[in-house]
Structure formats: C-alpha cells, structure tokens
Design a protein around this motif. Sequence first.
Motif, PDB file in Angstrom:
ATOM      1  N   ALA A   1      60.513   8.385-146.216  1.00 43.45           N
ATOM      2  CA  ALA A   1      60.971   9.655-145.645  1.00 43.45           C
ATOM      3  C   ALA A   1      62.307  10.071-146.255  1.00 43.45           C
ATOM      4  O   ALA A   1      62.528  11.245-146.573  1.00 43.45           O
ATOM      5  CB  ALA A   1      61.083   9.527-144.127  1.00 43.45           C
ATOM      6  N   VAL A   2      63.215   9.107-146.423  1.00 38.35           N
ATOM      7  CA  VAL A   2      64.529   9.411-147.004  1.00 38.35           C
ATOM      8  C   VAL A   2      64.378   9.860-148.456  1.00 38.35           C
ATOM      9  O   VAL A   2      65.036  10.824-148.895  1.00 38.35           O
ATOM     10  CB  VAL A   2      65.452   8.182-146.899  1.00 38.35           C
ATOM     11  N   ALA A   3      63.512   9.185-149.195  1.00 34.18           N
ATOM     12  CA  ALA A   3      63.289   9.581-150.593  1.00 34.18           C
ATOM     13  C   ALA A   3      62.716  10.997-150.671  1.00 34.18           C
ATOM     14  O   ALA A   3      63.114  11.800-151.525  1.00 34.18           O
ATOM     15  CB  ALA A   3      62.356   8.580-151.270  1.00 34.18           C
ATOM     16  N   GLY A   4      61.791  11.308-149.786  1.00 33.57           N
ATOM     17  CA  GLY A   4      61.236  12.663-149.753  1.00 33.57           C
ATOM     18  C   GLY A   4      62.293  13.702-149.411  1.00 33.57           C
ATOM     19  O   GLY A   4      62.315  14.802-149.985  1.00 33.57           O
ATOM     20  N   HIS A   5      63.159  13.357-148.475  1.00 32.33           N
ATOM     21  CA  HIS A   5      64.248  14.267-148.097  1.00 32.33           C
ATOM     22  C   HIS A   5      65.188  14.487-149.294  1.00 32.33           C
ATOM     23  O   HIS A   5      65.586  15.633-149.574  1.00 32.33           O
ATOM     24  CB  HIS A   5      65.008  13.660-146.920  1.00 32.33           C
TER      25      HIS A   5
ATOM     26  N   LEU B   1      71.317   5.530-148.330  1.00 38.25           N
ATOM     27  CA  LEU B   1      70.668   4.995-147.133  1.00 38.25           C
ATOM     28  C   LEU B   1      69.554   4.003-147.477  1.00 38.25           C
ATOM     29  O   LEU B   1      69.327   3.046-146.724  1.00 38.25           O
ATOM     30  CB  LEU B   1      70.102   6.147-146.287  1.00 38.25           C
ATOM     31  N   ILE B   2      68.876   4.207-148.595  1.00 36.75           N
ATOM     32  CA  ILE B   2      67.734   3.334-148.911  1.00 36.75           C
ATOM     33  C   ILE B   2      68.168   1.880-149.101  1.00 36.75           C
ATOM     34  O   ILE B   2      67.611   0.976-148.461  1.00 36.75           O
ATOM     35  CB  ILE B   2      66.970   3.878-150.140  1.00 36.75           C
TER      36      ILE B   2
ATOM     37  N   CYS C   1      69.185  -3.702-146.674  1.00 37.71           N
ATOM     38  CA  CYS C   1      70.116  -4.695-146.128  1.00 37.71           C
ATOM     39  C   CYS C   1      69.803  -4.963-144.652  1.00 37.71           C
ATOM     40  O   CYS C   1      69.872  -6.100-144.187  1.00 37.71           O
ATOM     41  CB  CYS C   1      71.554  -4.209-146.270  1.00 37.71           C
ATOM     42  N   GLY C   2      69.463  -3.902-143.912  1.00 39.26           N
ATOM     43  CA  GLY C   2      69.094  -4.071-142.513  1.00 39.26           C
ATOM     44  C   GLY C   2      67.858  -4.933-142.355  1.00 39.26           C
ATOM     45  O   GLY C   2      67.773  -5.766-141.436  1.00 39.26           O
ATOM     46  N   PHE C   3      66.882  -4.768-143.237  1.00 33.98           N
ATOM     47  CA  PHE C   3      65.688  -5.610-143.169  1.00 33.98           C
ATOM     48  C   PHE C   3      66.046  -7.066-143.445  1.00 33.98           C
ATOM     49  O   PHE C   3      65.517  -7.979-142.795  1.00 33.98           O
ATOM     50  CB  PHE C   3      64.641  -5.134-144.182  1.00 33.98           C
ATOM     51  N   GLY C   4      66.959  -7.292-144.394  1.00 39.68           N
ATOM     52  CA  GLY C   4      67.387  -8.662-144.653  1.00 39.68           C
ATOM     53  C   GLY C   4      68.020  -9.294-143.429  1.00 39.68           C
ATOM     54  O   GLY C   4      67.769 -10.469-143.114  1.00 39.68           O
ATOM     55  N   LEU C   5      68.813  -8.517-142.694  1.00 43.30           N
ATOM     56  CA  LEU C   5      69.422  -9.031-141.463  1.00 43.30           C
ATOM     57  C   LEU C   5      68.353  -9.339-140.424  1.00 43.30           C
ATOM     58  O   LEU C   5      68.405 -10.361-139.726  1.00 43.30           O
ATOM     59  CB  LEU C   5      70.414  -8.012-140.901  1.00 43.30           C
TER      60      LEU C   5
ATOM     61  N   HIS D   1      75.386  -3.292-145.143  1.00 42.18           N
ATOM     62  CA  HIS D   1      74.601  -2.435-144.244  1.00 42.18           C
ATOM     63  C   HIS D   1      75.497  -1.417-143.546  1.00 42.18           C
ATOM     64  O   HIS D   1      75.206  -0.210-143.523  1.00 42.18           O
ATOM     65  CB  HIS D   1      73.893  -3.325-143.222  1.00 42.18           C
ATOM     66  N   VAL D   2      76.613  -1.896-143.010  1.00 43.31           N
ATOM     67  CA  VAL D   2      77.542  -1.001-142.308  1.00 43.31           C
ATOM     68  C   VAL D   2      78.193  -0.024-143.285  1.00 43.31           C
ATOM     69  O   VAL D   2      78.321   1.175-143.002  1.00 43.31           O
ATOM     70  CB  VAL D   2      78.610  -1.819-141.561  1.00 43.31           C
ATOM     71  N   SER D   3      78.593  -0.512-144.447  1.00 44.46           N
ATOM     72  CA  SER D   3      79.265   0.352-145.428  1.00 44.46           C
ATOM     73  C   SER D   3      78.344   1.477-145.906  1.00 44.46           C
ATOM     74  O   SER D   3      78.744   2.644-145.969  1.00 44.46           O
ATOM     75  CB  SER D   3      79.734  -0.479-146.623  1.00 44.46           C
ATOM     76  N   LEU D   4      77.107   1.140-146.242  1.00 41.81           N
ATOM     77  CA  LEU D   4      76.189   2.140-146.777  1.00 41.81           C
ATOM     78  C   LEU D   4      75.674   3.085-145.701  1.00 41.81           C
ATOM     79  O   LEU D   4      75.530   4.290-145.940  1.00 41.81           O
ATOM     80  CB  LEU D   4      75.011   1.444-147.473  1.00 41.81           C
ATOM     81  N   ASN D   5      75.386   2.544-144.510  1.00 44.02           N
ATOM     82  CA  ASN D   5      74.785   3.380-143.464  1.00 44.02           C
ATOM     83  C   ASN D   5      75.816   4.204-142.706  1.00 44.02           C
ATOM     84  O   ASN D   5      75.613   5.390-142.467  1.00 44.02           O
ATOM     85  CB  ASN D   5      73.985   2.511-142.489  1.00 44.02           C
ATOM     86  N   VAL D   6      76.910   3.563-142.301  1.00 43.68           N
ATOM     87  CA  VAL D   6      77.901   4.278-141.489  1.00 43.68           C
ATOM     88  C   VAL D   6      78.776   5.174-142.361  1.00 43.68           C
ATOM     89  O   VAL D   6      78.941   6.367-142.088  1.00 43.68           O
ATOM     90  CB  VAL D   6      78.758   3.289-140.679  1.00 43.68           C
ATOM     91  N   LEU D   7      79.358   4.602-143.424  1.00 43.58           N
ATOM     92  CA  LEU D   7      80.206   5.412-144.294  1.00 43.58           C
ATOM     93  C   LEU D   7      79.368   6.340-145.179  1.00 43.58           C
ATOM     94  O   LEU D   7      79.707   7.519-145.336  1.00 43.58           O
ATOM     95  CB  LEU D   7      81.079   4.522-145.174  1.00 43.58           C
TER      96      LEU D   7
END
Length: 869
Positions: free
Chosen positions: A112-116, A146-147, A152-156, A172-178
């Motif tokens: 979905a993110v790639a399509g967006h 985000l991808i 990284c979230g899946f690894g966690l 995960h926090v750096s890429l997703n939040v920031l």
Amino acid sequence: MVALTRSRWHLMTGAIVIAYLLADGAIILNHRFITEARWLMVHTFTLGAVTNALFIWTEHFTAAILRIRSAGRRDEAILLGILNAGILTTAAGFLSGISPLTLTGVVLLSGAVAGHAWRLWRAMKRALPARFTITVQVYLFSAVLLIPGLMCGFGLASGVDGRWHIALLGAHVSLNVLGWVGLPIVATLLTLWPTILRAQLPPGAERAARRYTPFLCAMPVVAAAGALALPAGEGVMAAGILGFTVFAVLTLYPLTKTTWRMAGGSFPAMSVAAGALWLAASITAFGIMVWVDGPGTLSRLGVLVIPLLGGGIAQVLMGSLGYLLPVMVGGGPKALRVRIARVDTWATFRIVLINLSLALYLLFDASLIMVVTSLAAFIGALLNAVMIIRGIRPVSREAQDNAPPPMITEEGTVRPVRAKAGGFLAAGLVTLLVGGAVLADPQGAGLGGKTTEQVSATGETTAITVTIEGMRFIPDLVEVPVGNQLDITVVNDGDQNHDLVLETGQKLDRLAPGESAVLNAGIIGSDVEGWCSIAGHRQMGMVFHIRALGGPDAASEEDDDGVGEETHDHGTAGPAPDFDLAGQMDPSRLFDPVLEPLPDNGPTTHEVTLKVSEMEVEAAPGLTQRLWMFGDTAPGPVLHGRVGDTFVVTLINDGTMGHSIDFHAGALAPDEPMRTIEPGEELTYTFTAERSGVWMYHCSTAPMSLHIANGMYGAVVIEPENLPEVDRSYILIQGESYYGPDGEIADAQKVAEGRYDSVHFNGYPNQYVHYPLTAKVGERVRFWVIDTGPNVPLSFHIVGGQFDTVFKEGAYQLKPDNELSGGSQALGLLPAEGGFVELTFPEAGHYVAVNHIMSEAERGAKAIIDVSD
C-alpha cells in the motif's frame, strides 16, 4: 448510484481515522483486560489513525499544491483498503504470535505504501512547476522511508533479542516516527499553518523550505544508521534525532512571523501549535537521552510515549482535522462558519485541560495524581473528537441564518477570535482534581513530610552517590554538615524498579534497572530518614539515613562513650483489621476445590496465560484487601498434568509494580523465566514436568514473603504414572494472611515479623465451613494438599477419618493393604511441600479437615466434608 463528491469522500475517509481514534480510546480505558495492550494502544493510533490520515491528506495536499486533479478515487480507495487490511492482519499476527501472518500484514502494508508513493511520483511528473513542490517531494521520501521501518518492526515482532533488538527498535522509531510521521507534519505546516490562521504566506517561507528540507529528510536516515550500528553509533543516532529538531525549526521559522492574535481561541490553531511544541520538546528530549545514556534509552521509550504521541502527534492530527474536515465537507460560506464555530466550542477549555493535565502527569509520580490527570486529558481528547464530529454534521438553514460573522472583514483584515474564559475553568478544574489527589496522598506527591530544623545555609553542597543493590541502599547512612545542601545521585544496579522518598517530602521517581537520577535533598538541618516506597521494600531493609553533623539530634545519638549509635525505624504496622472469622463470606470469593480428572491421552502441551492483576476483594468476612493475583484469583489457577507434559505459560503484568513467577514444577535456570517484569511487560515461561507431585508456584519478586502473603501463589498438580482413579478429588492449598487496613495490601511489617491474622485453605478462612465439600459413604476421595506459606507449617488431618494412602514430595509413604495394616492420621508439610492422601468415609456425617496445629485451625484452616449415604 450516488456520485462520490469531494465532501462525501472526506466524510468517508475521515470516519476511518475517527474510528481508529475511538478504538484507541476504548483500548486505553480497558487496557488492563487486553493482551498486549501497550502495543495496541501505540499502534492503533500510529499505524491506524495517523497512517490513514497521512495517506488521505498527503494525497489531497499533493493535488492542491501541484494544482492538478486527483488521479482517481477508485485507486486511492483500493490502496486504503489494502492499507487497512495490512494493519488488521499485522495486529492479528502479532497478537496471536503467528509470524507468517504478521509478515503477510507487513507485505500488505508495504504494498500500500509503495502504491501511495507511486501515485505521488506520477503526480509530480505530470504537473507543471509549482511553489512548494518540495512539500510533495518530502511526502514521497517519507513514504519510501516507511517501508524499511515496517521491516524493522517485523524483525522486532519476530522476537530478535540482544543487540539486534535494540538496533532494530532504534531504526524502527527513527524511520517511522521521524521519517513517516515527522517529515509530512513539517512539510504540511508550511502551507497549512498560514491557511488555518487566514494569513498570507510569510516572506522567505518557500526559500527556507528549499534550503533546509533536504537536510531535514536526511536526519531520519542518519538516526536509523546510527541505531543499526549501536552501541558504537549512539552519537550518530543522537545527532540525527537532534538534527531533525534543528532543521525542522529552521524550516518553519518564517511561519512565526504570522500573528497568533489572528486566530486566538481557534481550536485548530491552538491544537496544532501545542502539538508542534510537544513534538519539538519530545524529539529533543529523545536525542539528548540517546546522547547521554546510549542504547539504554531505547529500553525506556515508554517515558516519551505520552508527550510524543498524546501531546504532540495527537494534537497536531486533531487540530488539522478540526480545520480540514469542515472545509472539505463544505456547504457554503455560512455553513462553513457554523461548522468552524462548532469545532471551536469550548476550544480554550479543551486545550488547557489536555495540556495542563499532560504536564502535571509528567511532573508527578504519585499514582492518584497520575490517575486524575490522565482521566482529565482523556476527557479533553474525547471532547475534541465529539466537537470534530459535530463540525461535519449537516447544518440547517436556520443555523446558517445565525452563522457567526466572517473571519475576513470587509476591509480585508482578519477578525480576531478572542480566547474565552474556558482556559481558566480548565485550569481550575485540573487544579481542584490534583489538589484532591495531593490531600489524599500527600506523601506520594512529595508533601506532608517532616520539616528539618531551620538553619543558616553554609553555601556549600555535599554530593554523594548511592547505589541500589538488591534490597539495599549502599551506603545506607551518610553524614552531612548542618547547613549544607545535599545532592544524592541514586544509581539502580538492582534487577527491579526502585525509588527514594525522604521524610521531608522530596521524592525521586522510580528508576528502572540501569537508570540513575539526582535527588536534591535541600538544606540539611537535622537527621532525615528515607526509604523505597514500593510495597514491602522498606520493610525488607531499603532504608536510607542522613545524619546531620552538628545538628540538634547529635547529642541524643551519642552514648556514654560519645559514639553515635545508629537506629533504624522500619515503620509500624497499621491499625488492626476488623474481620469476623465466623461471619458470612461473599459467595463470589468461593474457590472451586474440585480437581477434575485428566483426559486419557499421552504427553500434551498446556498453553496458559496468567495475567497479574491487583484488585480489592473480600479477604475475610467484613474485610477487604487489595490483593495481587495471578489470573484474578488468590490462589492462582490450578495447573494440572502428567509427567512428560509441557507447560507454556505467558505471564502478563497488568499490575502497577514489578512481578514475576517461579514454578517449582520445572527445573531450569531462573535468570530469564523468573525475572521480574514491569507493568505492561510479559514473558513466556516454558517447562516440562519431569517429576510428579503437587508443586507450588509463586511470585519471586522481593520481598517474596509479601508477594506470596498478598495472594501471589498457586499449585501445579503433576500426577504420577498409573495413578489409580478415585471417585472424587479435591485440592486444598494452605496459606496465611497478614491483613493490612481495610482496602489496603498485606501489612509488610507483620509479614516480616511473622504476625499473621488468619490461616486458610484456598485463599479464604473457613470458606468450606460455609460451603462444605461433599462425598458419599464408601467413595474413595483423594485430597491433594500443599502448604504455600510463606511461614506456617501444616499438619493435615480429617477428624473422624483415617488415611490409607499417603503420597508426600514425590513418593508413597503408605499404600492400601500394606502388610502392617498401617494407616495415617496426618500429612505433615512445611511451606512449599505437598502431597496427597486418600480415604473412604465409613458412615454419613460431617467430617472436618483441619490443620492439626490447632491454633491454625482456629484461625481459619478448616473445611467441612458433608458425607451422605
């Protein structure tokens, strides 16, 4: 078929965001009863509400900035469908522990993110040059980031541990939040903030955006790279986080030239501004924590969740929706003014209520203050959602006729919207609530303690370091010249949370293992005592003394030889509890003593979830206590199996302090499975039952005696091979109680001194006197019995009965038809010993099972067996 107009589209998609926000509110209210509540609270908001909002509104702003028509709602709707399918699938996989399902969800999300991102890139390709194309470029770059953040979230979620867990969490926090959230917020504010304020775009805003946003976009990548290189990359990670704040401020600085007075009292403006300030402060604090503490910061991210998500992202989101949704729904100028007025209802009250409550929540560690401030902030957030929903409802013709005047006057100036008195009302309400909490718990709020003697300050400071090891402050006595200021650096080298409270009122917040902090004890004028305020820790010896050299207490401390004599006051027991052993019990407290037969099959695996709960329940007739329990019962649920069975136990700490679990039925190194976990955490404890017996399990967090006495114990029955069937089987678990004041926990001082109030089978004194066990004449009845203590021994006897079978601690001591025609009158057990006895009752009547240490039977260790023909 109804045409999908712009207003209908935004009503539908806005409903998705609001639905996630309401779902998150429901999770917050019921988090104690929900598995993985913390993960759900965070991700329902970030992955659900925020990500949907970013998909919807970055698409909208892209079309607006580039001045193109949308590429089509059908494709956008499909992407939103895939996105939400991915969100729900990821959550289902994580909660169930099914890794392939989680991976499927992450793949759907990434698709979905790639399509967006593809739609954003195509929009830029087909558009003519436009101002603030840089904003769309930021949107595109954030989607790309985000991808890997999702990966990284899946690894966690897959359970990696050690260095890689910390590294992936940081990335995960750096890429997703920031990256995914922070970058679009900054880029959108470039054009949205002046629009909310009805102001012209300030000079230099576009130039600043082009100059600084490339550096801004690089910062999440820098932070993530540093995280993946931890611990060596802590400096790089900190630089990336702090750099994000710096370049965000430089990018948005020209917007500060717009006048706040233009929209004073407007909910969207105040909410977005408050959220931006919380975001800047939270991200800066995060960067400083990484810089100072390194990788250890990532294990304490919980302290930033409230200010970052609740104070920052949530307020920016709600403020933006509060402006955008009414505008998109439309209906004409008058209808729009009515909608905006609805959203602005009680705006100042709501903003002050939320932000003041959040600030006080973070400032105080007292539980009552945290409860009332979190409730106040939640009410404010709920009111925000209600007002936004009101803002998009239909507007009647009558309401339009009474619409407020336009924001833009006939002269072309902005009409000021003045703040109402609601802010004072909100501040007064929060002050009243916090004041009530302080009065109810003054010591918890750092008030109401002993006042030291007033002395002249020397202007000097005594600085000492105190280390927490186990259940001790080291050193536990320091000497400070009268008049000196004392600064205490406390380092927690223990394995669970601790704090330090001084009787003069100063208090250090709870420190997790590995954390440290400085407590300013003020000017020392007399001797002061301190302690750890976590239940039972003071009684276990966590007491700290400050001796004032040359103070008024010095003379009384000297003996005949002039040598100071140290005294330790560990506190006294509370008021005597009021209960009646002969009184009627609450039927809901009855613990079912029947042990059902096991199914006839081979070795099996038992999957068990035990939630730690802390509840106020009736502990004896006329007395309630706040018990700590496994699975909402005291004792905890009985586990039952055979030799060779495997037990997979998930322990979830839904309490307010650290707890653990220790299964005597398993033989394994205690380091990991028996470790103390803090509130909101969980662990999995797996053991194979290799030996038969009735085994104790209990909380092993210090002080262990208090945790057991307050309800945290249970039994595991492992049947020996070829165990004969019987007609009835019961289990009786002896424990003793050390009651505190009504509604409180067990009295830790009594536990330490062994002064118990009652002894009981299965958690409640005399419960089987009120509700007898049953049997029939001639039936063979087996009683599984274990003494869980913590201190009182058991001599199990049935008045009128004789045991022909005795099994104790893994071996038969007596079997029927033995060559000596022997029998047994009692099964003697020390704490943590167990076994079973069998007998048949010769005639009808009422037999009494007792602890034949008769004073213990008279304290409640008694059960009636009603035997009928």
